[in-house]
Design a protein around this motif. Structure first.
Motif, short mmCIF file in Angstrom:
data_model
loop_
_atom_site.label_atom_id
_atom_site.label_comp_id
_atom_site.label_asym_id
_atom_site.label_seq_id
_atom_site.Cartn_x
_atom_site.Cartn_y
_atom_site.Cartn_z
N THR A 21 81.80 -0.56 19.32
CA THR A 21 82.43 0.29 18.33
C THR A 21 81.08 1.19 17.91
O THR A 21 80.01 0.80 17.73
CB THR A 21 82.77 -0.34 17.15
OG1 THR A 21 83.82 -1.07 17.49
CG2 THR A 21 83.52 0.78 15.91
N TYR A 105 88.38 6.46 16.22
CA TYR A 105 89.15 6.03 15.36
C TYR A 105 88.70 4.98 14.60
O TYR A 105 89.11 4.45 13.32
CB TYR A 105 90.71 5.74 15.74
CG TYR A 105 91.29 7.01 16.42
CD1 TYR A 105 91.73 8.04 15.71
CD2 TYR A 105 91.18 7.19 17.71
CE1 TYR A 105 92.21 9.35 16.34
CE2 TYR A 105 91.78 8.30 18.35
CZ TYR A 105 92.37 9.25 17.48
OH TYR A 105 92.91 10.37 18.23
N ASP A 106 87.58 4.45 15.33
CA ASP A 106 86.74 3.20 14.36
C ASP A 106 85.22 3.29 14.39
O ASP A 106 84.98 3.72 15.60
CB ASP A 106 87.35 2.03 14.78
CG ASP A 106 88.78 1.17 14.38
OD1 ASP A 106 88.86 1.36 13.44
OD2 ASP A 106 89.45 1.34 15.44
N HIS A 108 81.37 1.84 12.65
CA HIS A 108 80.50 1.34 11.74
C HIS A 108 79.50 2.50 11.15
O HIS A 108 78.80 3.23 11.76
CB HIS A 108 79.51 0.48 12.28
CG HIS A 108 80.18 -0.78 13.31
ND1 HIS A 108 80.74 -1.68 12.32
CD2 HIS A 108 80.38 -0.96 14.56
CE1 HIS A 108 81.39 -2.41 13.41
NE2 HIS A 108 80.90 -2.43 14.42
N ARG A 128 88.64 5.97 9.13
CA ARG A 128 87.80 5.46 10.46
C ARG A 128 86.65 4.54 10.28
O ARG A 128 86.30 4.15 11.21
CB ARG A 128 87.37 6.92 11.05
CG ARG A 128 88.30 7.86 11.45
CD ARG A 128 87.66 9.10 12.24
NE ARG A 128 88.21 10.06 12.10
CZ ARG A 128 89.13 10.74 12.98
NH1 ARG A 128 89.21 10.00 14.28
NH2 ARG A 128 89.76 11.89 12.84
N LYS A 130 85.02 1.39 9.89
CA LYS A 130 85.20 -0.38 10.10
C LYS A 130 84.38 -1.17 9.39
O LYS A 130 84.65 -2.15 8.90
CB LYS A 130 85.07 -0.52 11.58
CG LYS A 130 85.29 -1.90 12.00
CD LYS A 130 85.15 -1.98 13.51
CE LYS A 130 85.49 -3.41 13.96
NZ LYS A 130 85.63 -3.32 15.74
N VAL A 226 86.17 -2.31 3.24
CA VAL A 226 85.72 -2.54 4.46
C VAL A 226 84.41 -3.38 4.15
O VAL A 226 84.05 -3.01 3.18
CB VAL A 226 85.40 -1.45 5.24
CG1 VAL A 226 86.55 -0.38 5.53
CG2 VAL A 226 84.18 -0.31 4.67
#
Length: 286
Positions: A21, A105-106, A108, A128, A130, A226
């Motif tokens: 990611t 879409y994800d 850190h 978005r 994560k 998150v």
């Protein structure tokens, strides 16, 4: 060169390919992409990386009225702070435009100082994120511990007769431990060169400062759902460590890591420790 336009302003970003990611790096007030070079190296390959230039920084446009930028600072700064400053919400919207342009879409989200403010606002208003990693930052508002007056004065001070390099060195002293700067003179010289090349110009730096001073999400932090890593140096002379502890108290799913003796720029001074901690957190939530 990848760019995206939002609100008529062209935003530049860099993208490193990687398997995991993507990790988004958001820099502090006025700072260029150079400030994350140690952490970008630490995640390289295993994770992708996205590093936008905040508006007014590096290769991104400032989007300020042309006349404002030509005024002397004594006239310009009050106008910017009252009428033409950026907002953290606007910088978060810039980030959303970048990530939409990349097509991910994800992500850190890693932010330091003002970048940590943008990260909080982004996590609250967009979908978005994560994970969050919040370094040397604050939630703002009346409960936050403000920048000490003497630090704020030095960050915007221009000593008489000082060269451009001397001004940069003078202004960034509160962000580093004196012991570190004394032991690493060649690195500090390189940082000054990086800052000359990539940092925000004076009007945009003032517009970013206006955004940071108005920032306040203290009453919304419980909505951040998150996993969040909070990193803060115990010797932070810009945003005192109590701010990191407040974030830990108010965000539901947090891991607080205090860097003993760490400065505001602890992610540079203590990069090996920060990189291990960040990689451990990312790996845990990948």
């Amino acid at each position: 060169m990848p760019r995206v336009t939002r609100d008529g302003v062209s935003i530049y970003y860099e993208r490193d390919e990687g398997e995991g990611t993507p990790v988004v790096f958001l820099q502090g007030l006025g700072f260029g992409r150079w400030m994350w070079r140690w952490q970008r190296e630490a995640v390289a390959g295993d994770y992708g990386a996205i590093a936008p230039d905040n508006r007014g920084t590096g290769r991104s446009e400032a989007g300020l009225p042309p006349l404002v930028g030509r005024l002397p600072r004594k006239l310009r700064a009050p106008l910017i702070f009252k009428f033409a400053g950026y907002s953290i919400g606007g910088l978060a919207a810039d980030l959303e435009a970048v990530l939409d342009d990349v097509g991910i879409y994800d992500a850190h989200i890693v932010g330091a100082s003002m970048g940590g403010m943008v990260a909080q606002r982004y996590a609250l208003e967009y979908s978005r994120a994560k994970t969050l990693t919040l370094c040397c930052t604050t939630h703002g508002g009346v409960d936050a511990v403000p920048i000490p007056d003497e630090t704020q004065e030095q960050m915007f001070d221009t000593p008489d007769g000082a060269s451009e390099r001397e001004v940069i060195r003078h202004r960034m002293r509160p962000a580093f431990n004196e012991r570190f700067t004394n032991r690493n003179p060649h690195l500090m010289d390189r940082i000054i060169e990086w800052r000359l090349e990539q940092d925000a110009g004076a009007p945009a730096r003032e517009a970013q400062a206006a955004a940071a001073l108005e920032f306040d999400v203290s009453d919304r932090l419980e909505r951040i759902r998150v996993p969040t890593l909070v990193l803060h140096g115990t010797n932070d002379r810009v945003l005192p460590v109590a701010n990191g502890k407040l974030l830990d108290e108010k965000i539901p799913d947090t891991r607080l890591e205090l860097v003993e003796g760490g400065s505001h720029c602890f992610f540079i001074e203590d990069s090996e420790l920060v990189n291990r901690t960040l990689r451990s957190f990312l790996d845990e939530h990948e």
